[in-house]
Design a protein around this motif. Structure first.
Motif, PDB file in Angstrom:
ATOM      1  N   MET A 190      -7.706  -1.297   0.505  1.00 16.15           N
ATOM      2  CA  MET A 190      -7.962  -0.456   1.601  1.00 16.15           C
ATOM      3  C   MET A 190      -9.434  -0.629   1.993  1.00 16.15           C
ATOM      4  O   MET A 190      -9.822  -0.662   3.198  1.00 16.15           O
ATOM      5  N   ILE A 211       2.127   6.781   3.390  1.00 15.71           N
ATOM      6  CA  ILE A 211       1.660   8.186   3.633  1.00 15.71           C
ATOM      7  C   ILE A 211       2.768   8.916   4.239  1.00 15.71           C
ATOM      8  O   ILE A 211       3.248   8.550   5.375  1.00 15.71           O
ATOM      9  N   ASP A 212       3.060  10.177   3.663  1.00 15.03           N
ATOM     10  CA  ASP A 212       4.175  11.096   4.263  1.00 15.03           C
ATOM     11  C   ASP A 212       3.376  12.120   5.097  1.00 15.03           C
ATOM     12  O   ASP A 212       2.426  12.591   4.754  1.00 15.03           O
ATOM     13  N   PRO A 213       3.910  12.265   6.277  1.00 18.26           N
ATOM     14  CA  PRO A 213       3.472  13.394   7.084  1.00 18.26           C
ATOM     15  C   PRO A 213       3.944  14.769   6.312  1.00 18.26           C
ATOM     16  O   PRO A 213       5.099  14.898   5.381  1.00 18.26           O
ATOM     17  N   LEU A 236       0.761  -1.278  -0.020  1.00 20.73           N
ATOM     18  CA  LEU A 236       0.009  -0.254   0.035  1.00 20.73           C
ATOM     19  C   LEU A 236       0.675   1.436  -0.012  1.00 20.73           C
ATOM     20  O   LEU A 236       1.720   1.365   0.672  1.00 20.73           O
ATOM     21  N   GLU A 262      -2.947  12.920  11.005  1.00 15.71           N
ATOM     22  CA  GLU A 262      -1.829  13.625  11.294  1.00 15.71           C
ATOM     23  C   GLU A 262      -2.202  14.408  12.755  1.00 15.71           C
ATOM     24  O   GLU A 262      -1.163  14.370  13.550  1.00 15.71           O
ATOM     25  N   CYS A 304       6.696   8.500  10.438  1.00 17.84           N
ATOM     26  CA  CYS A 304       5.797   7.793   9.421  1.00 17.84           C
ATOM     27  C   CYS A 304       5.276   6.441   9.742  1.00 17.84           C
ATOM     28  O   CYS A 304       4.129   6.240   9.388  1.00 17.84           O
ATOM     29  N   THR A 317      -1.635  11.515  15.182  1.00 18.80           N
ATOM     30  CA  THR A 317      -0.147  11.285  15.361  1.00 18.80           C
ATOM     31  C   THR A 317       0.281  12.409  16.372  1.00 18.80           C
ATOM     32  O   THR A 317       1.507  11.974  17.245  1.00 18.80           O
ATOM     33  N   PHE A 324       5.913  18.795   9.739  1.00 20.77           N
ATOM     34  CA  PHE A 324       4.993  18.035  10.870  1.00 20.77           C
ATOM     35  C   PHE A 324       6.114  17.898  12.079  1.00 20.77           C
ATOM     36  O   PHE A 324       5.551  18.468  13.042  1.00 20.77           O
ATOM     37  N   LEU A 346       1.947   7.551  11.494  1.00 17.24           N
ATOM     38  CA  LEU A 346       1.019   8.180  10.679  1.00 17.24           C
ATOM     39  C   LEU A 346       0.316   7.150   9.806  1.00 17.24           C
ATOM     40  O   LEU A 346      -1.035   7.066   9.827  1.00 17.24           O
ATOM     41  N   ASN A 347       1.167   6.148   9.312  1.00 14.34           N
ATOM     42  CA  ASN A 347       0.695   5.027   8.409  1.00 14.34           C
ATOM     43  C   ASN A 347      -0.536   3.856   9.063  1.00 14.34           C
ATOM     44  O   ASN A 347      -1.348   3.632   9.024  1.00 14.34           O
ATOM     45  N   ALA A 372      -3.542   6.114  10.554  1.00 10.36           N
ATOM     46  CA  ALA A 372      -4.380   6.428   9.248  1.00 10.36           C
ATOM     47  C   ALA A 372      -5.130   5.162   8.897  1.00 10.36           C
ATOM     48  O   ALA A 372      -6.324   5.159   8.431  1.00 10.36           O
ATOM     49  N   ARG A 373      -4.530   4.038   8.746  1.00  8.59           N
ATOM     50  CA  ARG A 373      -5.227   2.618   8.309  1.00  8.59           C
ATOM     51  C   ARG A 373      -6.016   2.139   9.405  1.00  8.59           C
ATOM     52  O   ARG A 373      -6.871   1.358   8.865  1.00  8.59           O
ATOM     53  N   ARG A 383      -7.219   9.526   6.511  1.00  7.89           N
ATOM     54  CA  ARG A 383      -5.950  10.108   6.416  1.00  7.89           C
ATOM     55  C   ARG A 383      -6.051  11.488   7.178  1.00  7.89           C
ATOM     56  O   ARG A 383      -5.008  11.992   7.569  1.00  7.89           O
ATOM     57  N   TYR A 406     -10.083   5.915   3.403  1.00  8.16           N
ATOM     58  CA  TYR A 406     -10.079   7.234   2.879  1.00  8.16           C
ATOM     59  C   TYR A 406      -9.927   7.034   1.409  1.00  8.16           C
ATOM     60  O   TYR A 406     -10.254   8.137   0.723  1.00  8.16           O
TER      61      TYR A 406
END
Lengths: 137, 180
Positions: free
Chosen positions: B124, A56-58, A53, B46, B29, B49, A62, B32-33, B36-37, B42, B117
């Motif tokens: 997903m 996702i990058d912040p 998958l 942030e 990272c 996080t 951030f 966040l991932n 989000a999941r 999404r 999302y």
């Protein structure tokens, strides 16, 4: 072990969480059982899809935002640099401003005029405030 | 084996902001991932996080090295994600109750906030249908390569439960993806 018992162990088998003997047993079973092998391939496919998958990058700032927020929070909790009396005075002023800004004439369509509060009891907070306001104007 | 993050947490506990920045950069990272999941959103991930990282900052002086730092961090993240999911469920139930008598309910408020999302991504969408604990176990295993013991500590379940959660998650995903 039959196929049903074997397949129930597949997650742990894939994740190297089985003891050597059970792992060997499953390996042997897989060599002669195409159905179980197919089942295991299905699991591996799931893992590959989830792993693949897009990451996702912040947002760019951030890390600096989080660090600044932490520094602010620690300054507030330790009261660094600001004496207690000043912080207390500032907090009281902020609350007073918020309350009395509701009564400011002409501040908006939903505010009330000062005339409506002429009957404040003497020496009440409102009376003192309005007296000071009048003097200031 | 010495946990490489222990020294960072010790330094953060002493108020070292540079150590905190290093920790943020290391974990932003993965957290966040994971968040989000797990919550399937999404846009909120942030903020959550950030909240997780600030909690770590505040709790660092009290950290006891009973578990690995990464386990502790993901445990906080998982709890925050569950709190967010619970909040969304409550909000959705409230709106459903409020809108029950109305002919037209505001669609944006009734839309399932737990939907993934990116609806177009099959995986997903399928992942979004899994129960939270199965999803979290799967993400921690596949993306973070954590052991069953570590996942068990994060989810506060037994190692056997982790094995079962992962088996059920993989079986459901395999079945759903086969259908498509």
């Amino acid at each position: 072990m039959n196929c049903s018992q074997i397949t129930r162990k597949f997650s742990a088998y894939m994740d190297d969480e089985l003891d050597a003997a059970t792992s060997h047993l499953i390996k042997e079973h897989l060599e002669g059982c195409p159905e179980c092998l197919e089942f295991l391939h299905g699991f591996r496919e799931v893992d590959n899809l989830v792993h693949g998958l897009p990451k996702i990058d912040p947002s760019g700032d951030f890390a600096s935002r989080v660090v600044s927020a932490a520094i602010r929070a620690s300054d507030v909790s330790s009261g660094a640099g600001v004496p207690f009396a000043s912080r207390l005075k500032r907090a009281v002023m902020r609350v007073s401003e918020a309350i009395f800004s509701l009564f400011e004439p002409g501040a908006g369509p939903y505010t009330r005029t000062l005339d409506e509060f002429n009957d404040c009891p003497p020496l009440s907070l409102s009376f003192i405030y309005f007296t000071l306001l009048e003097q200031a104007n | 084996m010495v946990d490489p993050d222990s020294a960072l947490i010790d330094a953060i506990g002493r108020g070292d902001h540079e150590a905190f920045e290093s920790l943020v950069k290391r974990y932003q990272c993965p957290l966040l991932n994971f968040i989000a999941r797990t919550i399937g959103d999404r846009s909120m991930a942030e903020d959550i996080t950030q909240e997780v990282l600030l909690r770590i900052y505040r709790a660092a002086p009290r950290f006891q090295a009973k578990t690995k730092v990464s386990t502790w961090i993901f445990h906080i993240a998982y709890n925050q994600a569950l709190t967010e999911i619970g909040r969304r469920k409550k909000r959705r139930n409230l709106w459903q109750a409020l809108c029950r008598s109305r002919e037209e309910a505001p669609e944006e408020l009734l839309a399932d906030p737990l939907e993934p999302y990116e609806q177009t991504e099959e995986i997903m969408a399928v992942l979004g249908c899994l129960p939270e604990n199965q999803k979290a176990a799967l993400l921690l295993r596949i993306n973070e390569n954590l052991s069953y013991r570590e996942i068990a500590d994060i989810l506060e379940v037994s190692v056997q439960s982790v094995e079962s959660l992962l088996f059920r998650a993989r079986t459901s995903l395999r079945r759903q993806l086969k259908k498509k």
